[in-house]
Design an enzyme around this catalytic site. Sequence first.
Site, PDB file in Angstrom:
ATOM      1  N   TYR A  23      -1.685  -6.190   4.508  1.00 18.65           N
ATOM      2  CA  TYR A  23      -0.941  -4.940   4.295  1.00 18.65           C
ATOM      3  C   TYR A  23       0.068  -5.112   3.164  1.00 18.65           C
ATOM      4  CZ  TYR A  23       1.626  -0.643   5.330  1.00 18.65           C
ATOM      5  OH  TYR A  23       2.219   0.608   5.239  1.00 18.65           O
ATOM      6  N   SER A  38       1.178   7.671  -5.505  1.00 12.95           N
ATOM      7  CA  SER A  38       0.449   6.806  -4.581  1.00 12.95           C
ATOM      8  C   SER A  38       1.414   6.252  -3.539  1.00 12.95           C
ATOM      9  CB  SER A  38      -0.222   5.659  -5.335  1.00 12.95           C
ATOM     10  OG  SER A  38      -1.088   6.174  -6.328  1.00 12.95           O
TER      11      SER A  38
HETATM   12  N1  LIG Z   1       4.543   5.359   8.848  1.00 15.26           N
HETATM   13  C1  LIG Z   1       5.258   4.494   8.186  1.00 15.26           C
HETATM   14  O1  LIG Z   1       6.309   4.041   8.677  1.00 15.26           O
HETATM   15  C2  LIG Z   1       4.825   4.039   6.813  1.00 15.26           C
HETATM   16  C3  LIG Z   1       5.714   3.235   6.075  1.00 15.26           C
HETATM   17  C4  LIG Z   1       5.339   2.815   4.806  1.00 15.26           C
HETATM   18  C5  LIG Z   1       4.121   3.208   4.275  1.00 15.26           C
HETATM   19  N2  LIG Z   1       3.277   3.978   5.004  1.00 15.26           N
HETATM   20  C6  LIG Z   1       2.006   4.371   4.372  1.00 15.26           C
HETATM   21  O2  LIG Z   1       1.860   5.774   4.446  1.00 15.26           O
HETATM   22  C7  LIG Z   1       0.480   6.120   4.305  1.00 15.26           C
HETATM   23  C8  LIG Z   1       0.113   7.144   5.349  1.00 15.26           C
HETATM   24  O3  LIG Z   1       0.182   6.569   6.638  1.00 15.26           O
HETATM   25  P1  LIG Z   1       0.896   7.282   7.871  1.00 15.26           P
HETATM   26  O4  LIG Z   1       2.049   6.467   8.236  1.00 15.26           O
HETATM   27  O5  LIG Z   1       1.044   8.725   7.610  1.00 15.26           O
HETATM   28  O6  LIG Z   1      -0.205   7.006   9.005  1.00 15.26           O
HETATM   29  P2  LIG Z   1      -1.232   8.008   9.744  1.00 15.26           P
HETATM   30  O7  LIG Z   1      -2.132   7.112  10.501  1.00 15.26           O
HETATM   31  O8  LIG Z   1      -0.483   9.042  10.483  1.00 15.26           O
HETATM   32  O9  LIG Z   1      -1.998   8.673   8.535  1.00 15.26           O
HETATM   33  C9  LIG Z   1      -2.924   7.947   7.759  1.00 15.26           C
HETATM   34  C10 LIG Z   1      -4.096   8.858   7.438  1.00 15.26           C
HETATM   35  O10 LIG Z   1      -5.033   8.119   6.619  1.00 15.26           O
HETATM   36  C11 LIG Z   1      -6.342   8.405   7.114  1.00 15.26           C
HETATM   37  N3  LIG Z   1      -7.283   7.330   6.771  1.00 15.26           N
HETATM   38  C12 LIG Z   1      -7.342   6.069   7.268  1.00 15.26           C
HETATM   39  N4  LIG Z   1      -8.392   5.410   6.769  1.00 15.26           N
HETATM   40  C13 LIG Z   1      -9.006   6.254   5.913  1.00 15.26           C
HETATM   41  C14 LIG Z   1     -10.156   6.158   5.097  1.00 15.26           C
HETATM   42  N5  LIG Z   1     -10.894   5.034   5.048  1.00 15.26           N
HETATM   43  N6  LIG Z   1     -10.505   7.224   4.347  1.00 15.26           N
HETATM   44  C15 LIG Z   1      -9.792   8.366   4.384  1.00 15.26           C
HETATM   45  N7  LIG Z   1      -8.699   8.533   5.155  1.00 15.26           N
HETATM   46  C16 LIG Z   1      -8.314   7.490   5.915  1.00 15.26           C
HETATM   47  C17 LIG Z   1      -6.152   8.523   8.613  1.00 15.26           C
HETATM   48  O11 LIG Z   1      -7.236   9.195   9.250  1.00 15.26           O
HETATM   49  C18 LIG Z   1      -4.844   9.285   8.698  1.00 15.26           C
HETATM   50  O12 LIG Z   1      -5.036  10.678   8.721  1.00 15.26           O
HETATM   51  C19 LIG Z   1      -0.276   4.801   4.416  1.00 15.26           C
HETATM   52  O13 LIG Z   1      -0.684   4.382   3.125  1.00 15.26           O
HETATM   53  C20 LIG Z   1       0.733   3.853   5.007  1.00 15.26           C
HETATM   54  O14 LIG Z   1       0.478   2.513   4.667  1.00 15.26           O
HETATM   55  C21 LIG Z   1       3.600   4.386   6.254  1.00 15.26           C
END
Ligand SMILES: NC(=O)c1ccc[n+]([C@@H]2O[C@H](COP(=O)([O-])OP(=O)(O)OC[C@H]3O[C@@H](n4cnc5c(N)ncnc54)[C@H](O)[C@@H]3O)[C@@H](O)[C@H]2O)c1
Length: 283
Positions: free
Chosen positions: A155, A140
């Site tokens: 968040y 996860s």
């Molecule tokens: N990018 C960073 O620096 C970073 C750092 C720490 C954690 N995260 C975590 O990584 C994970 C992925 O995010 P990311 O950075 O790749 O962003 P991103 O926006 O590129 O990807 C997130 C994806 O989740 C999908 N999504 C959003 N809401 C949704 C829903 N209700 N149902 C189904 N899909 C949904 C979006 O359409 C998107 O494709 C997240 O949980 C985010 O909190 C990201």
Amino acid sequence: MKELAGKTAFVTGAASGIGLGIATALAQAGVKVMLCDIEEEALSAAVAELKKTNADVDSVRADVSLKAELQAAAEATTARYGNVHILVNNAGVGGGGPYGMWTDDGWDWTLGVNLRAVVWGIEIFGPLLEKHGEGGHIASTASIAGMISGSSNAYNVSKYGVVALSEGLRLDLAPRGIGVSVLCPGFIRTEILNHRRNLPQRFAGAFRGPPPTTGPMAEAMARIRERIAHGIDPVYVGELVREAIENDWPYIFTDTEFEPLVEMRFARIREGFDRIRARVPKR
Ligand SMILES: NC(=O)c1ccc[n+]([C@@H]2O[C@H](COP(=O)([O-])OP(=O)(O)OC[C@H]3O[C@@H](n4cnc5c(N)ncnc54)[C@H](O)[C@@H]3O)[C@@H](O)[C@H]2O)c1
């Protein structure tokens, strides 16, 4: 789970960023991957791109913050691929401001996608991973914001929740042959700051107007935007997750940038114990 080739994975938030990176890295290892996302167009584009590499991938659209849609996505996955071995709860949104900017919709949206959907993912897919006896793994996506909290926002709360859930679940599922990892990324080059694109209508009141363009909040956002724009490659993160699944790592960090802040948190917690160490609690 040492042998990944031929296994099946279900990955949420797989149309973009880290989820797509994980789907790519798993597909490269011969895993059949069902990509799940709320964004239909991005999902089709991601699948079309992966298929060019002869990857065995397919997609299902679902808003993971709706249990019925996640359940239907699980049914589509078993109908398409049969046994499921790997669950990746990764979909996430960056929503929720600090104290003074809270909204009910903001809390509900962020907790719904980032935490409630992870609980449902485990509830729905757990029995599917267990039933075939071929082993399984649940990874996860939390965040380094699940280890250190610099703001009273939804968040951080959601990400601490994913860490707590994963730590406990690891103990529950080890005797059942299912590994559990929690991914705590730093700054990764994704679309996360463009998260308003994924705001379902039922949470329309999540934001108190457009993002600020001046002032300290706007400056902080600009700095984060810059860090994300030059962040770590999501496919590199996907490869770490693949390695974590193969070797059952409890925690997956992407870099050491925030390690000193985690140490500082531990030190403050230790100080809390030191303060009362000599006292005898009244019972
Ligand atoms: N990018 C960073 O620096 C970073 C750092 C720490 C954690 N995260 C975590 O990584 C994970 C992925 O995010 P990311 O950075 O790749 O962003 P991103 O926006 O590129 O990807 C997130 C994806 O989740 C999908 N999504 C959003 N809401 C949704 C829903 N209700 N149902 C189904 N899909 C949904 C979006 O359409 C998107 O494709 C997240 O949980 C985010 O909190 C990201």
